[in-house]
Enzyme design. Structure first.
Site, short mmCIF file in Angstrom:
data_model
loop_
_atom_site.label_atom_id
_atom_site.label_comp_id
_atom_site.label_asym_id
_atom_site.label_seq_id
_atom_site.Cartn_x
_atom_site.Cartn_y
_atom_site.Cartn_z
N ARG A 51 0.85 -1.20 0.00
CA ARG A 51 0.00 0.00 0.00
C ARG A 51 0.89 1.25 0.00
O ARG A 51 0.55 2.28 -0.56
CB ARG A 51 -0.95 -0.01 1.22
CG ARG A 51 -1.75 1.27 1.32
CD ARG A 51 -2.96 1.23 2.26
NE ARG A 51 -2.88 0.30 3.35
CZ ARG A 51 -2.17 0.48 4.47
NH1 ARG A 51 -1.46 1.58 4.64
NH2 ARG A 51 -2.17 -0.44 5.43
N TYR A 103 -15.54 17.36 -15.31
CA TYR A 103 -16.10 16.01 -15.38
C TYR A 103 -17.18 15.87 -14.29
O TYR A 103 -16.97 16.28 -13.14
CB TYR A 103 -14.98 14.98 -15.18
CG TYR A 103 -15.50 13.58 -14.95
CD1 TYR A 103 -16.39 13.00 -15.84
CD2 TYR A 103 -15.12 12.85 -13.82
CE1 TYR A 103 -16.90 11.73 -15.62
CE2 TYR A 103 -15.61 11.58 -13.59
CZ TYR A 103 -16.51 11.03 -14.50
OH TYR A 103 -17.01 9.77 -14.27
N ASP A 175 -6.09 19.42 -13.78
CA ASP A 175 -6.44 18.09 -14.29
C ASP A 175 -6.06 18.09 -15.78
O ASP A 175 -6.71 18.73 -16.60
CB ASP A 175 -7.94 17.84 -14.10
CG ASP A 175 -8.36 16.44 -14.54
OD1 ASP A 175 -7.69 15.87 -15.44
OD2 ASP A 175 -9.36 15.92 -14.03
N LYS A 200 -7.56 7.25 -19.25
CA LYS A 200 -7.78 7.87 -20.57
C LYS A 200 -6.52 7.76 -21.44
O LYS A 200 -6.05 6.67 -21.67
CB LYS A 200 -8.24 9.30 -20.35
CG LYS A 200 -9.36 9.44 -19.30
CD LYS A 200 -10.62 8.71 -19.71
CE LYS A 200 -11.82 8.99 -18.83
NZ LYS A 200 -11.89 8.30 -17.56
O1 P1T Z 1 -12.88 7.68 -14.19
P1 P1T Z 1 -11.70 8.05 -13.36
O2 P1T Z 1 -10.45 7.34 -13.72
O3 P1T Z 1 -12.01 8.02 -11.89
O4 P1T Z 1 -11.36 9.59 -13.73
C1 P1T Z 1 -12.19 10.64 -13.42
C2 P1T Z 1 -11.95 11.78 -14.37
C3 P1T Z 1 -11.13 12.82 -13.96
N1 P1T Z 1 -10.86 13.88 -14.77
C4 P1T Z 1 -11.38 13.96 -16.01
C5 P1T Z 1 -11.06 15.15 -16.87
C6 P1T Z 1 -12.19 12.93 -16.50
O5 P1T Z 1 -12.68 13.04 -17.74
C7 P1T Z 1 -12.49 11.81 -15.67
C8 P1T Z 1 -13.37 10.70 -16.11
N2 P1T Z 1 -14.14 11.02 -17.23
C9 P1T Z 1 -15.01 10.17 -17.86
C10 P1T Z 1 -15.25 8.91 -17.47
C11 P1T Z 1 -15.70 10.74 -19.03
O6 P1T Z 1 -16.27 10.00 -19.85
O7 P1T Z 1 -15.66 11.97 -19.19
#
Ligand code: P1T
Length: 382
Positions: A51, A103, A175, A200
């Protein structure tokens, strides 16, 4: 790892990694272990418990830090786990200003989870210097910037935000998910913290969920690592390996995403069933000049408003064949989605309306397939 001598593509392949000393294996092994044997209590090789630290995760963290041009990386179970951990640098009574268009999951986390535990949040149009200045209060401790924003692709001036906050000791967190470090390096503009949903572009193959945080300051790194270790928000070892494998091709993939996205944005702009297209690479984008200043490319997300409202949007989304109707973005395969019903459903309808996330808004994540097939698919779906 900060190695200014090597170029991005070289760092992407090599940073954080060296052949395994015991076998020569060129790929970093997947260290699927929860614990590490100690020679004597407290006498170990730098690893005690997974962890806290793991060699595969460490390789990825060093790799990502090199790509963003900073000293320290941390990886998380998801982009949301990364955001949660960063936001908990703040305490009850502190104030965080977040871009109004973010998001939906980030909005939900701030508004419905952390906001109910004493941290104060304001959602502000950070494209306006005046609005940011007005929103800053005595207890403001952090600015949360998504640029380009999700889903409206508004561009926020990173230099302006960092200059305004630097003198006031307000942390600027960016971000960088939509751009990846290939197209935007927020530290160059004065950001303090960078976060990513590695789900992503960084992973790019739609086969895991993860997050990352990159910082240059040792004290900040130690604070975030303490929170990560205490809360257990770290990335799983196997998923860390998948991202480490993927960043090797990040530069190639980003170029391909952008090339296809530019053609598609222009195609949509000229289509009679399209009301308006938003893509930072188009001259018609309201902040195209700012995009040229702070980004080295425009990435692969295109947003557009279709004529005919929700019925027309629904019909289009049901008819695509190569594009898949799905949440997420940044994978090699092209995706399409309806923000109001899908990724931004957690944003209340009145807020969506005020922002312009209308029922005829469609978001495309352009993949790396052959452009002719993608154009033909869109044309038949209209
Ligand atoms: O899904 P996750 O790995 O927890 O990430 C969240 C997140 C954070 N920042 C941005 C700019 C994001 O687009 C996302 C997740 N977005 C999607 C799942 C979407 O389809 O826009």
């Amino acid at each position: 790892m900060k190695d200014k001598k090597l170029e991005f593509e070289t760092l992407a392949v090599h940073a954080g990694q060296c052949p395994d000393p015991s076998t020569g294996a060129i790929m970093t092994p997947v260290y699927l272990t929860s614990t590490y044997v100690q020679e004597s209590p407290g006498k170990h090789k730098g690893y005690e418990y997974s962890r806290t630290h793991n060699p595969t995760r460490k390789a990825l963290e060093d790799n990502l830090a090199a790509l963003e041009g900073v000293n320290y990386g941390l990886t998380f179970a998801s982009g949301c786990a990364a955001a949660t951990t960063i936001a908990l640098l703040l305490r009850s009574g502190d104030h965080l200003i977040c871009s109004d268009d973010v998001y939906g999951g980030t909005f939900r986390l701030f508004d419905k989870v952390l906001g109910r535990n004493g941290i104060e949040f304001s959602f502000v149009d950070l494209t306006s210097e005046y609005a940011l200045k007005k929103a800053i209060k005595k207890n403001t401790k952090m600015i949360w910037v998504e640029t380009p924003t999700n889903p409206l692709l508004k561009i926020i001036d990173l230099e302006m935000v960092s200059k305004m906050c630097g003198s006031k000791k307000i942390l600027v967190c960016v971000d960088n998910t939509f751009m990846s470090p290939y197209f935007q390096q927020p530290f160059k503009w004065g950001a303090d913290i960078i976060c990513h949903s590695t789900t992503k572009y960084l992973n790019g193959h739609s086969d895991m969920v993860g997050g990352a945080v990159l910082v240059d300051d040792q004290e900040l790194y130690e604070k975030i690592h303490f929170l990560q270790n205490s809360m257990g928000t770290q990335q799983s070892t196997f998923d860390a390996f998948l991202v480490l494998r993927s960043t090797k091709t990040l530069a190639l993939r980003m170029k391909a995403h952008q090339e296809n996205a530019m053609v598609i944005a222009k195609f949509l702009e000229g289509h009679k069933k399209v009301e308006r297209v938003l893509y930072p690479g188009l001259k018609s984008h309201p902040q195209h000049k700012l995009a040229l200043k702070q980004m080295t490319g425009f990435s692969g997300i295109v947003t557009f408003f279709i004529k005919g409202g929700l019925p027309s949007a629904r019909k289009f989304l049901e008819k695509v064949k190569i594009f898949s109707l799905a949440e997420s973005l940044g994978g090699v395969e092209s995706l399409v989605e309806h923000p109001a019903i899908m990724t931004h459903a957690s944003v209340p309808a009145d807020k969506r309306k005020a922002l312009g996330i209308d029922d005829n808004l469609i978001r495309i994540s352009v993949g790396i397939e052959n452009i002719n097939d993608l154009l033909a698919d869109l044309a038949q779906a209209f």
